[in-house]
Design a protein around this motif. Sequence first.
Motif, PDB file in Angstrom:
ATOM      1  N   HIS A  47       0.796  -1.233   0.000  1.00 29.05           N
ATOM      2  CA  HIS A  47       0.000   0.000   0.000  1.00 29.05           C
ATOM      3  C   HIS A  47       0.832   1.287   0.000  1.00 29.05           C
ATOM      4  O   HIS A  47       0.545   2.215  -0.753  1.00 29.05           O
ATOM      5  CB  HIS A  47      -0.922   0.034   1.212  1.00 29.05           C
ATOM      6  N   ILE A 100       0.715  -6.984  -4.582  1.00 29.56           N
ATOM      7  CA  ILE A 100      -0.485  -6.601  -3.849  1.00 29.56           C
ATOM      8  C   ILE A 100      -1.013  -7.867  -3.174  1.00 29.56           C
ATOM      9  O   ILE A 100      -1.063  -8.938  -3.794  1.00 29.56           O
ATOM     10  CB  ILE A 100      -1.557  -6.025  -4.790  1.00 29.56           C
ATOM     11  N   HIS A 140      -3.691  -9.303  -2.493  1.00 29.25           N
ATOM     12  CA  HIS A 140      -4.693 -10.182  -3.118  1.00 29.25           C
ATOM     13  C   HIS A 140      -4.267 -10.698  -4.487  1.00 29.25           C
ATOM     14  O   HIS A 140      -4.961 -11.504  -5.096  1.00 29.25           O
ATOM     15  CB  HIS A 140      -6.032  -9.453  -3.233  1.00 29.25           C
ATOM     16  N   ASP A 143      -8.138  -5.881   5.089  1.00 27.39           N
ATOM     17  CA  ASP A 143      -8.356  -5.211   3.804  1.00 27.39           C
ATOM     18  C   ASP A 143      -9.657  -5.735   3.210  1.00 27.39           C
ATOM     19  O   ASP A 143      -9.843  -6.936   3.088  1.00 27.39           O
ATOM     20  CB  ASP A 143      -7.190  -5.537   2.859  1.00 27.39           C
ATOM     21  N   SER A 170      -3.955  -2.357  -9.749  1.00 28.61           N
ATOM     22  CA  SER A 170      -4.740  -2.716  -8.560  1.00 28.61           C
ATOM     23  C   SER A 170      -5.045  -4.205  -8.477  1.00 28.61           C
ATOM     24  O   SER A 170      -4.845  -4.954  -9.437  1.00 28.61           O
ATOM     25  CB  SER A 170      -6.055  -1.928  -8.482  1.00 28.61           C
ATOM     26  N   CYS A 171      -5.563  -4.605  -7.306  1.00 28.28           N
ATOM     27  CA  CYS A 171      -5.916  -6.009  -7.086  1.00 28.28           C
ATOM     28  C   CYS A 171      -7.166  -6.379  -7.869  1.00 28.28           C
ATOM     29  O   CYS A 171      -7.525  -7.557  -7.954  1.00 28.28           O
ATOM     30  CB  CYS A 171      -6.116  -6.277  -5.601  1.00 28.28           C
ATOM     31  N   CYS A 179      -0.073  -1.023  -4.780  1.00 19.86           N
ATOM     32  CA  CYS A 179      -1.442  -0.516  -4.884  1.00 19.86           C
ATOM     33  C   CYS A 179      -1.498   0.814  -5.647  1.00 19.86           C
ATOM     34  O   CYS A 179      -2.478   1.125  -6.306  1.00 19.86           O
ATOM     35  CB  CYS A 179      -2.037  -0.319  -3.504  1.00 19.86           C
ATOM     36  N   CYS A 201      -4.542   3.261  -6.850  1.00 21.07           N
ATOM     37  CA  CYS A 201      -5.830   2.731  -6.389  1.00 21.07           C
ATOM     38  C   CYS A 201      -6.234   3.407  -5.091  1.00 21.07           C
ATOM     39  O   CYS A 201      -7.383   3.761  -4.894  1.00 21.07           O
ATOM     40  CB  CYS A 201      -5.770   1.224  -6.194  1.00 21.07           C
ATOM     41  N   ILE A 202      -5.256   3.581  -4.197  1.00 23.86           N
ATOM     42  CA  ILE A 202      -5.559   4.181  -2.889  1.00 23.86           C
ATOM     43  C   ILE A 202      -4.776   5.478  -2.697  1.00 23.86           C
ATOM     44  O   ILE A 202      -5.055   6.252  -1.789  1.00 23.86           O
ATOM     45  CB  ILE A 202      -5.318   3.170  -1.742  1.00 23.86           C
ATOM     46  N   ASN A 236     -11.103  -0.103  -8.042  1.00 24.75           N
ATOM     47  CA  ASN A 236     -12.387  -0.553  -7.519  1.00 24.75           C
ATOM     48  C   ASN A 236     -13.235   0.502  -6.833  1.00 24.75           C
ATOM     49  O   ASN A 236     -14.381   0.259  -6.509  1.00 24.75           O
ATOM     50  CB  ASN A 236     -12.122  -1.696  -6.540  1.00 24.75           C
ATOM     51  N   ARG A 278     -10.806   9.489  -3.442  1.00 20.30           N
ATOM     52  CA  ARG A 278     -10.124   8.203  -3.276  1.00 20.30           C
ATOM     53  C   ARG A 278      -8.726   8.217  -3.898  1.00 20.30           C
ATOM     54  O   ARG A 278      -7.781   7.672  -3.371  1.00 20.30           O
ATOM     55  CB  ARG A 278     -10.978   7.091  -3.910  1.00 20.30           C
TER      56      ARG A 278
END
Lengths: 194, 481
Positions: free
Chosen positions: B70, B118, B120, B139, B350-351, B411, B414-415, B433, B439
């Motif tokens: 992350h 990542i 996942h 998560d 991203s995952c 990540c 994504c974050i 996502n 975000r």
Amino acid sequence: MRAFTKLTGPILVLEQENIDTDQIIPARYLTVTNFDGIGEHAFADWRFDANGDPLPGHVLNEPRAGHSPILVGGHNFGCGSSREHAPHALLGFGFRVVISSQIADIFRSNSHNVGLLPVVLDATQHASLLQMDGEEITVDLEQCRVTVRATDGAEQNWAFTIDPFARHCLLRGLDRFDFLNQAEDAIEAYEKSP
Amino acid sequence: MPVPELLPESLFDKLWNAHVVEPQSEATPAILYIDLHLVHEVTSPQGFDLLREKGIGVRRPERTLATLDHATPSLPPGADGQRPYITEQAHYQVQTLRANCREFGIELHDWDSPSRGIVHVMGPELGATQPGMTIVCGDSHTSTHGAFGALAFGIGTTEVGHVLAKQCLLQNKPGSMRINVAGTLGEGVTAKDLALNIIRHLGMNGGTGYVIEYAGEAVRSLDMESRMTLCNLTIEAGARAGLIAPDETTIDYLRGRAKVPQGEIYARAAEQWLQLASDKDAAFDQEITLDASGMRPTITYGTDPGMSVAIGEPVPAASNASQEKALQYMGFRAGQSMRERKVDIVFVGSCTNGRISDLRAAASVLRGRRLANHVRMLVVPGSENIRRQAEIEGLHEVFSTAGAEWRLPGCSMCIAMNGDTVPPGKTAVSTSNRNFAGRQGAGSRTLLASPETAAACAVMGHVAKVMDLGTANLETVQEVA
Ligand code: SF4
């Protein structure tokens, strides 16, 4: 964990639906390794401009915000990420209770774990509360009851339901870990089973 | 003769029942055993503190697997050899996980691991994720692992501490929902589009309180990476977990991976895994059937993943004040054509959509083309394995030639906590996502879409789908032939 039994205080209304955990605590504040001081960043993108100056018009920047222990949020409060930083940020900001007509699963269990009381009311009760910003109400976890006073002074009591174990732990300020710890024999037996 | 008291069970029931250490009662939740605990730097430090506070160790270090993803920079070390962490605090968070893993004997996939990725993406890639397991991680997108027929869900940091200490969780059993997707997805319609359609149908809270099993022809015909995309996005409808029963696709994907048994033992495990399915008459609290054949490439326009439209359709009207606010934030007017929206940034990663098939899909659109002049594009592989594979296939060159930035796994945008952010007011088409306000950086405007769509938007410089491309921004006609 601080125990919660009963609390009377003014509510602060954030009417927006689907207030997600990225709103409650933006990701850039997640690089911490403990939760100290995280309340300062609660709703940071709502409260502050790009320079970090408080936005004067926002309800969360009004002097009453820090003294309103009950947050009433729009439907589906706390959706999104599993960050426990979110209920910690609300507690740090001064909230002890969050009320909505729906509260997201992980946020709810995180709240139980850190001592923030999540209360789900039905749509009509919730809708009335959304119109009562700043008014005083009572949240009673012993009785599982929210008490509001109508303009004519008459009291209304609304029952709510909460997971009985969460209630048990919140009322006494119990750490749920201790319950898990007492199950050591069962855990060992499970691990030994084929 | 069937034994009468044996009620038919759903896959979820089977997974749940197999992991109950203490059953749920009127007054107490169930104690559920956890087979695999995935750990990353952001949600674990306070969990490890619990161990120190209680003076105990990690109960099953061999069931715990950690990665850095992350807060990690996606740019390589600078001339001074230092990685460009966004803040000293982010660096410290990574160091804290490293120290915790060393202290408690946990396998960490650090910078030097050829498998770091990542959380996942890495779990399934290593074969640590297996059918029949319970899997948790601090998560919410842990739901990804449900693609393998594992019961997998996100937990909070206090619970991370519980699992580290006791390998168990206190849980009330969620409700069950089955979503049958009949028909087949059309040409160019991906698992991402399917998921966005499902979330729109359920609403972003329609899954609250449920574990969702995905079934039906359209789901069966998805490959494993697409199944992961679908299960990954389950949380965006509010559900705890998504599930797909294991089948030959699952068995083929896992065969030979580092953490699965090999040879004869694998064959026996696979036989067990194939038993994991809902019984014929299993009851669900809710059951929904959708048809895949009408679904089209889809993109979001609001600030929750349920607000999406087929590309080409106008922006829908707001149905309440919150949606009104979302449109305002995004700078959309109801009725406006999505195609009018200029795209500033494109993020592939991203995952959800950072796996090799996603990168191949984006590259196939970009091959021989270049990005529109004003577009900045980041391509961030989901893991080191994916990065290597992409480089073997020359995908990184396709991206660089087109004008995109090829980054290190994590990540990333994504974050947006590692410094990869979308500036205020800018529009990003992202394969991730969440399109929540801010975000991808304060004031960022996110449109969620598939890797194919994201790449098409990067070429056109505005919202578009692959079919709109024609010969746009082709370097030479030969190169695509
Ligand atoms: S890629 Fe995004 S959703 Fe996935 S684990 Fe990282 S931050 Fe979470």
